[in-house]
Design an enzyme around this catalytic site. Structure first.
Site, PDB file in Angstrom:
ATOM      1  N   ARG A  93       0.847  -1.197   0.000  1.00 30.84           N
ATOM      2  CA  ARG A  93       0.000   0.000   0.000  1.00 30.84           C
ATOM      3  C   ARG A  93       0.878   1.240   0.000  1.00 30.84           C
ATOM      4  O   ARG A  93       1.546   1.538   0.990  1.00 30.84           O
ATOM      5  CB  ARG A  93      -0.934   0.006   1.208  1.00 30.84           C
ATOM      6  CG  ARG A  93      -1.768   1.286   1.294  1.00 30.84           C
ATOM      7  CD  ARG A  93      -3.007   1.166   2.175  1.00 30.84           C
ATOM      8  NE  ARG A  93      -2.707   1.023   3.586  1.00 30.84           N
ATOM      9  CZ  ARG A  93      -3.618   1.180   4.559  1.00 30.84           C
ATOM     10  NH1 ARG A  93      -4.871   1.490   4.249  1.00 30.84           N
ATOM     11  NH2 ARG A  93      -3.278   1.009   5.824  1.00 30.84           N
TER      12      ARG A  93
ATOM     13  N   ASP B  55      -3.947   3.719  14.335  1.00 30.83           N
ATOM     14  CA  ASP B  55      -3.101   4.216  13.266  1.00 30.83           C
ATOM     15  C   ASP B  55      -3.560   5.612  12.902  1.00 30.83           C
ATOM     16  O   ASP B  55      -4.352   6.226  13.632  1.00 30.83           O
ATOM     17  CB  ASP B  55      -3.074   3.256  12.063  1.00 30.83           C
ATOM     18  CG  ASP B  55      -4.425   3.162  11.349  1.00 30.83           C
ATOM     19  OD1 ASP B  55      -5.363   3.913  11.697  1.00 30.83           O
ATOM     20  OD2 ASP B  55      -4.540   2.332  10.434  1.00 30.83           O
TER      21      ASP B  55
END
Length: 563
Positions: free
Chosen positions: A194, A483
């Site tokens: 990613r 996150d």
């Protein structure tokens, strides 16, 4: 590995230089190129090769302008939403949605079974843990789980370079040695990388165009380009391919840009068209209205869609933050996957994917086990089991976990539904019919804003930002995996509650002075060290949550200032 000294990396000559007139009246030949200004550590030259930089310069020359135009479109859409114009299913693309005769490329080799994927950053130790986890796929995350320090960006590429070649190992400062052994059968997960989102830049690399204009390089292009250039052919030899997760898309035009980059990159390296496979995270409210169009634009390169739940919630708060009380959320813990607007989002995603032959991948539960606390672990496993049972029952073909100890629990729920089948694409969900009003039905969430919720948001945002500034992008805080997306929810809720004059269940008005008081109390209660970054984190949080203006992403300003 840590960076050493700055250096300029030699570049091979590029074709078609342009002669431009300088301010002094003389003429100079300018070739589009990249200047690396970040310090170079051990083995950086293996990644930042002249050939790789030439490839990156070509990508910037061809596609950076379109990226800037699309970011301007995002701004226009934000203004429209603030002025009362809601997202909608597009009339001009109705023909794509109604045409039953197209499908996407689907799973590439190694992506046929995706029932459990583990996500995590790309530092060497975490990469080895992921590759030994027994998951079907490793989402090698250079985005929300990675703090974008220059060392993390390039050393993450080195980790991936070694992983693809079967030569990844790591020795800790304490002398413990880690190697990749795979699962009980020696099998390792398929790697899906990613890159950073379109909105992020890489300040340690400068692109110089033919007009001698200098601009920070695109983080997306840097991450994708380095990984693809070095690893695509080797991955094909390994029986897989170059696979990517695409984050933060807001439109099918942004998907088209990725598709154009994929097509050019395949041709540039002499790889068959369609070898790349991409899975798109549907994690913005605008993308939710264009799922089918996103699949269509990427159809030659698309494997599926993912329900990026945390960023999706953040996107809704951000988009409608000043649109009145019907868009005000309760405490973060109350925004579950079973509230009506989240059910509409996930059901639409599964139905859309399966209609077009694409995999539907579920999201990540924030609960994580604690090996030192059996009670916490038992609670986490129960939460994850319920979450994954719901996803498998709804038709998802796989799901995410953030910790190896959750894989067995998650896989059991998908095994119960899938059996020996690799997916459930045959479940077309014709009964699903989701309207725009259902996707925007925030007022039925219910729940309350509590003083504990306010304090929790302050603490989570502050502790996560401090971790991020120190170079750690995925942080376990109070037995939850946080996150960048979950920190964005926390700070955006604080901003919205203040500006909408919200009141807690206890009767406390949430205004700036009180939140400042809570912040001071939270800071006073922290365990401080001489090397922590809480003072800097405090500045970032104040800018992101307590200022009159709302920064689109808290990481953009923090990156520009502190990295």
């Amino acid at each position: 590995m840590t960076p050493t000294s700055p250096a300029t990396i030699d570049r091979p000559a590029q074709t078609a230089p342009k002669t431009v007139k300088t301010t002094t009246g003389s003429f100079a030949t300018i070739r589009p190129h990249l200047d690396v200004t970040g310090p170079l550590g051990a083995r950086y030259d293996e990644i930042l090769t002249p050939e790789a930089l030439e490839f990156l310069a070509e990508l910037h020359e061809r596609f950076a302008g379109t990226r800037h135009d699309l970011l301007a479109t995002r701004l226009k859409n934000r203004v429209n939403a603030a002025n009362g114009r809601d997202p909608k299913f597009l009339g001009e693309t109705a023909g794509i949605r109604s045409d039953p005769n197209w499908t996407v490329a689907g799973a590439g080799p190694g992506l046929e079974d995706r029932r459990v994927e583990i996500t995590g950053p790309t530092d060497r130790k975490m990469a080895i843990n992921a590759l030994n986890s027994g998951a079907k796929v490793w989402l090698a995350d250079q985005e929300d789980a990675t703090s974008p320090t220059w060392a993390n960006v390039i050393e993450g590429q080195i980790s991936l370079f070694d992983a693809v070649r079967g030569q990844l190992d790591f020795t800790s400062p304490e002398g413990k040695h880690y190697t990749v052994t795979g699962d009980a059968n020696g099998k390792t997960p398929t790697i899906v990388m990613r890159p950073r989102g379109w909105h992020l830049v890489e300040k340690n690399v400068t692109f110089v165009d033919r007009a001698n204009r200098r601009m920070a390089a695109s983080g997306s292009i840097i991450d994708f380009g380095l990984y693809f250039f070095h690893n695509a052919k080797r991955q094909i030899e390994n029986g897989h391919g170059p696979y990517f997760y695409l984050p933060k898309l807001e439109s099918h035009q942004e998907a088209r840009l990725w598709n154009d980059i994929f097509t050019y990159s395949e041709e540039r390296l002499g790889i068959d068209h369609g070898t790349i496979r991409a899975t798109v995270l549907i994690e913005t409210i605008h993308a939710a209205f264009e799922m089918e169009e996103i699949l269509y634009e990427l159809r030659d390169h698309c494997a599926g869609l993912n329900a990026g739940r945390w960023d999706y919630i953040f996107s809704i708060i951000k988009t409608f933050r000043a649109r009145g009380r019907r868009f005000v959320f309760p405490d973060r813990k109350e925004i579950t996957m079973t509230v009506p607007f989240m059910r509409a989002y996930t059901e639409l995603l599964v139905a859309t994917c399966h209609r077009r032959g694409a995999y539907a991948i579920g999201g990540m539960s924030a609960f994580i086990p604690n090996r030192r606390d059996p009670e916490v672990t038992e609670r986490a496993l129960a939460q994850v089991s319920a979450d994954k049972k719901r996803e498998a029952g709804d038709g998802f073909d796989g799901t995410w976990v953030a910790h190896p100890d959750l894989i067995e629990t998650a896989q059991a729920e998908f095994d119960a539904v899938l059996g020996e089948r690799p997916n459930q694409l045959e479940r077309l969900r014709p009964e699903v019919s989701v309207t725009a009003a259902q996707l925007l039905d925030i007022s039925t969430v219910g729940g309350q804003i509590t003083e504990a919720g306010v304090r929790g948001n302050v603490l989570i945002a502050l502790r996560y930002i401090e971790s991020w500034l120190r170079g750690t992008g995925a942080a376990a805080i109070d037995n939850l995996m946080e996150d960048a997306a979950t920190a964005e929810i926390s700070r955006s809720q604080l901003w919205q509650w203040i500006h909408e004059n919200s009141v807690t269940a206890e009767g406390r008005r949430i205004d700036l002075p009180w939140v400042e008081q809570v912040l001071a109390e939270v800071v006073a209660g922290l365990d401080r060290t001489p090397t922590d970054r809480f003072d800097d984190a405090l500045e970032v949080l104040r800018d992101a949550a307590l200022s009159p203006e709302f920064p689109t992403f808290l990481t953009v300003g923090a990156y520009a200032r502190f990295f």
